[in-house]
Design a protein around this motif. Sequence first.
Motif, PDB file in Angstrom:
ATOM      1  N   GLU A   3      96.375   8.983   6.528  1.00 45.70           N
ATOM      2  CA  GLU A   3      97.116   8.920   7.642  1.00 45.70           C
ATOM      3  C   GLU A   3      98.197  10.090   8.039  1.00 45.70           C
ATOM      4  OE1 GLU A   3      99.928   5.935  10.382  1.00 45.70           O
ATOM      5  OE2 GLU A   3      99.200   5.251   8.441  1.00 45.70           O
ATOM      6  N   ALA A   4      98.765  10.149   6.753  1.00 44.92           N
ATOM      7  CA  ALA A   4      99.773  11.438   6.823  1.00 44.92           C
ATOM      8  C   ALA A   4      98.979  12.850   6.972  1.00 44.92           C
ATOM      9  CB  ALA A   4     100.602  11.729   5.413  1.00 44.92           C
TER      10      ALA A   4
ATOM     11  N   SER B 286     109.848  14.128   8.560  1.00 53.25           N
ATOM     12  CA  SER B 286     108.750  14.807   8.567  1.00 53.25           C
ATOM     13  C   SER B 286     108.358  15.867   7.447  1.00 53.25           C
ATOM     14  CB  SER B 286     108.862  15.665   9.898  1.00 53.25           C
ATOM     15  OG  SER B 286     107.876  16.376  10.224  1.00 53.25           O
TER      16      SER B 286
ATOM     17  N   TRP C 123     104.037   3.705   7.140  1.00 52.82           N
ATOM     18  CA  TRP C 123     104.904   5.081   7.192  1.00 52.82           C
ATOM     19  C   TRP C 123     106.257   4.677   8.080  1.00 52.82           C
ATOM     20  CZ3 TRP C 123     104.994   8.924   4.211  1.00 52.82           C
ATOM     21  CH2 TRP C 123     104.041   9.172   3.622  1.00 52.82           C
ATOM     22  N   GLU C 124     106.302   3.615   9.151  1.00 47.20           N
ATOM     23  CA  GLU C 124     107.389   3.193   9.681  1.00 47.20           C
ATOM     24  C   GLU C 124     108.455   2.913   8.579  1.00 47.20           C
ATOM     25  OE1 GLU C 124     104.594   0.304   9.439  1.00 47.20           O
ATOM     26  OE2 GLU C 124     104.520   1.949  10.487  1.00 47.20           O
TER      27      GLU C 124
ATOM     28  N   MET D 209      99.208  12.092  11.452  1.00 49.52           N
ATOM     29  CA  MET D 209     100.608  11.953  11.730  1.00 49.52           C
ATOM     30  C   MET D 209     100.955  13.516  12.071  1.00 49.52           C
ATOM     31  SD  MET D 209     102.259   9.597   8.865  1.00 49.52           S
ATOM     32  CE  MET D 209     103.860   9.529   9.706  1.00 49.52           C
ATOM     33  N   ASN D 210     102.024  13.618  12.760  1.00 49.01           N
ATOM     34  CA  ASN D 210     102.342  14.826  13.223  1.00 49.01           C
ATOM     35  C   ASN D 210     103.428  15.499  12.255  1.00 49.01           C
ATOM     36  OD1 ASN D 210     103.250  16.914  14.753  1.00 49.01           O
ATOM     37  ND2 ASN D 210     104.768  16.172  16.009  1.00 49.01           N
TER      38      ASN D 210
END
Length: 196
Positions: free
Chosen positions: A109-110, A58, A31-32, A114-115
């Motif tokens: 993960e998303a 986001s 994701w980075e 993740m936020n």
Amino acid sequence: MSPQTRKERERAERHQRIIDTARELAESQGWEAVTVRRLAERIEYSQPVLYSHFAGKSAIVTAVALQGIADLATVLHQGHEEAASPADALYRVARAYLDFAAANPARYEAMFMMNVDLVWGLDAPQPLIDAFAELEAMFRPFVDEADLGARTEVAWSAMHGLATLDSHGRLRPELRERRLEILVAEWLASVGVESA
């Protein structure tokens, strides 16, 4: 097809292409690596076009998460459909959950680590409600309504823990099936049912 309908369809296709490209980039590089600039380059749209669909990274991650949760709900429902009994549903739904997490690490993960801009609880978007309902349905034959929510959250937490530890290489792969068997046996024992 009217020009307005065509424009709406093209906009929806662009929107989905942004989501798909973000997911693919996250799956291959993490994701980075997903930035609005890289997405714009990869799909050959200008950054303003991306911003016309999403406020920023986001919002894109949130869209990936929401679609992932909808897909998870479908997979969990299929686990219920294939089950021969309520006890078998516990196993099949847990298996479906863990398999989904293993097969879709970036989406998982998303979705859960993740936020993101998703509201959980009573005001949640429909895919979240549907996915949680599939998890609740595992225990509905075994517990009363007053205990259903808490039991489901504890079970979900256990599955999430296994999925997360497994995805980060913290658990031994050769014990994956045995861990699932133990988890389901513990669930059945906690509701007074002996596992087969």
